[in-house]
Write an enzyme that holds these catalytic residues in place. Structure first.
Site, short mmCIF file in Angstrom:
data_model
loop_
_atom_site.label_atom_id
_atom_site.label_comp_id
_atom_site.label_asym_id
_atom_site.label_seq_id
_atom_site.Cartn_x
_atom_site.Cartn_y
_atom_site.Cartn_z
N ASP A 18 0.75 -1.00 -0.09
CA ASP A 18 -0.01 -0.08 -0.13
C ASP A 18 0.88 1.21 -0.11
O ASP A 18 2.16 0.91 0.30
CB ASP A 18 -0.94 -0.01 1.35
CG ASP A 18 -1.65 1.20 1.44
OD1 ASP A 18 -2.43 1.50 0.38
OD2 ASP A 18 -1.68 1.88 2.24
N ASP A 20 -0.14 5.12 0.94
CA ASP A 20 -0.29 6.19 2.12
C ASP A 20 -0.65 5.43 3.03
O ASP A 20 -1.40 4.55 3.38
CB ASP A 20 -1.62 7.05 1.59
CG ASP A 20 -1.59 7.86 0.12
OD1 ASP A 20 -1.05 8.76 0.26
OD2 ASP A 20 -2.20 7.25 -0.55
N ASP A 185 -1.71 -0.98 5.67
CA ASP A 185 -1.90 -0.35 7.35
C ASP A 185 -3.33 -0.38 7.76
O ASP A 185 -3.61 0.28 8.96
CB ASP A 185 -1.19 1.20 7.02
CG ASP A 185 -2.20 1.95 6.21
OD1 ASP A 185 -2.32 1.74 5.06
OD2 ASP A 185 -2.58 3.06 6.72
#
Length: 229
Positions: A18, A20, A185
């Site tokens: 991922d 961001d 995240d």
């Protein structure tokens, strides 16, 4: 826990990240663009702390959450579509100016990427961020050279947590599900990995909508990717 324990003592052949909240802390850029959008609409600014809880499902959902003032953009009265489309245009215009301006690469990322490359891993990015901003941010952060493919939120007709973006990235890299890993995240990344049939490492420092990520089923949860080395 060492990463190799997930792959019979070996490193995975392919690792998908991922963007961001995983590779890059871009919340300050996103918050600045959201606040600029809200001011243009005559509304109060949201601030970085609130925007951090809204990031993770792409720009369209981020703008919806900002207009609603909460994570659940379906709460309250139905959203006026004219206002929404105006807000989305304002956000994109603002984010073009702010993308990468205040963002930083998280500690431990560079060390992990160096080791992964040394181990012969093929690396890719799978994000819900629009393509117009994905490659520009990676370039500005000095990360673009690590990755053989980037799959953005508008690369396909679906985005994470659908499995298709992960499978698309694996196909582009010549990887396979049995030797692949997802690193993210948020619950969106964990669900995407589950749907794609690959294990997932979750990081605690990102943007999981303000909720702890430890109990959401990731194989490994860390405070820094350097812990896996």
């Amino acid at each position: 826990m060492k990463l190799t324990k997930l792959f019979d003592g070996q490193w995975p052949q392919t690792i998908l990240f991922d963007l961001d909240g995983t590779l890059v802390d871009s919340a300050a850029d996103l918050a600045a663009a959201i606040d600029q959008m809200l001011l243009a609409l005559g509304r109060e600014q949201a601030g970085e702390a609130r925007v951090r809880q809204w990031v993770g499902n792409g720009a369209a959902v981020l703008v919806q959450r900002a207009l609603a003032g909460c994570h659940d953009h379906d709460a309250g009265a139905p959203m006026d579509q004219a206002t929404y489309h105006q807000a989305l245009t304002l956000f994109f215009d603002a984010y073009h100016d702010h993308n990468g301006l205040h963002a930083t690469v998280y500690d431990g990322i560079e060390d992990f990427l160096v080791r992964a490359q040394q181990q012969g891993c093929k690396l890719g990015v799978v994000t819900n961020k629009p393509a117009a901003f994905t490659d520009a941010l990676l370039e500005q952060m000095g990360l673009s050279h690590w990755f053989g493919v980037t799959v953005s939120g508008d690369t396909l007709t679906v985005k994470k947590p659908d499995a298709a973006p992960l499978h698309h990235a694996l196909a582009a890299l010549g990887g396979d599900v049995g030797s692949a890993l997802m690193v993210g995240d948020s619950v969106t990344d964990i669900r995407a990995a589950r749907n794609a049939g690959v294990p997932v490492v979750a990081v605690r420092y990102g943007y999981n909508y303000g909720d702890p990520i430890d109990s959401l089923g990731a194989e490994i949860v860390v405070d820094s990717l350097a812990e896996l080395l």
